[in-house]
Design an enzyme around this catalytic site. Sequence first.
Site, PDB file in Angstrom:
ATOM      1  N   GLN A 344       0.825  -1.206   0.000  1.00 13.87           N
ATOM      2  CA  GLN A 344       0.000   0.000   0.000  1.00 13.87           C
ATOM      3  C   GLN A 344       0.863   1.262   0.000  1.00 13.87           C
ATOM      4  O   GLN A 344       0.576   2.224  -0.722  1.00 13.87           O
ATOM      5  CB  GLN A 344      -0.928  -0.004   1.223  1.00 13.87           C
ATOM      6  N   GLU A 371       3.455 -25.497   8.414  1.00 18.02           N
ATOM      7  CA  GLU A 371       3.851 -25.759   9.810  1.00 18.02           C
ATOM      8  C   GLU A 371       2.643 -25.695  10.741  1.00 18.02           C
ATOM      9  O   GLU A 371       2.747 -25.289  11.905  1.00 18.02           O
ATOM     10  CB  GLU A 371       4.928 -24.772  10.284  1.00 18.02           C
TER      11      GLU A 371
END
Length: 387
Positions: A344, A371
């Site tokens: 952004q 994970e």
Amino acid sequence: MIPTTAFELTEAHEEHRATVREFCEQEVEPHVEEYESSGTFPMEVVDRVADAGFHGVQYGTEYDGLGLDYRSYAITIEELSRSWKLLAGAASVAASLVGYPIHEFGEEWQREEWLGNICSGEWLPALSLTEPEAGSDAGSLETTARRDGDEYILSGEKVWTTNGSVADFLVVGVRTADEDDAAHEGVSLIGVPNPADRDGLEFVRDIPCMEGEASIETELRFDDVRVPAENIIGERGRGLRYVLEGLDIGRIGTAAQGVGVAQGAFEESVAFADDREQFGQPIREFQGVSFKLADMAIEIEASRLLTLSAAAKRDRGERVTSEAAMAKTKATDVAMDVTTEAVQIHGSRGYSKDYPVERRMRVAKGMQIYEGTNEINRLVVANRLYD
């Protein structure tokens, strides 16, 4: 649950960070865009990382590791990720999900040969656990290993095996139990050296994913693949326990990846905000941008402290299941938030592939999933609140 978060970084830790950062700036960063643009797996760069000892930071020098601690491991993975997360992922798998079960539960010959080859960089390892119908529920895997004399015969399918098609060594999760055994008692781990030379082992495809074409996530098929029975790691039927313990270390590594990816995006955003001018002034002088940068700095440091705290507790020889899950969840969520804000701040430039924040945002998404998804990690933490 009583928190134990005290830790410190020594001068040796800071020197190690400086060493890894210098390595990355000289040996990694000049090559990132070349490989990312071509979509080619960076085997030469991966080999340099392994040759530097970063695939076995916390293992003893007798196995060609660096003989350092888990804080050094976390620092290593963070710094690699700051430059290129792909390399950090390979190093983390080697040192945790593959290296840990061998080191803690394997036979001495397995440590000397298998772990030694991994730590020295002779072998690039991979964990082959996930299946089409067994993701978060690893205990439901269906790949089997049938005993036949002094061999096991492996049959089944695996997906999302990171670096599977280029690996020199696989640790494969298999079901060795009888049908009436409990699920967790029936999972074993078997080492498969030189997988490309195994009859019946098919590399079906590398799965296209958001991280980019340079990364490798492989789908495998085992069709009566024979391996010596002595290749089983630890006790038959205890493999899921070994994987879960390895995940404690792997989640510290993934948390460190989140910190490193976010740190890189933050530094790039600070530099861009100082250089980019609009309405006659650098955009960093606009509160809407400066507050974003401030929030990035706060959240990254919080994530780093959680990660190092979990690593320090492991250095004290304690289990870190909850702490590693906390760190992994916080750091990878922060990485997603920070990289989104980085894009952004960069505006249209951030949305292009001309600037690395676009790549960092893509890889951050994956860290929230592997994970153990962050939903699973929150469940891990919740289940231990009353221990």
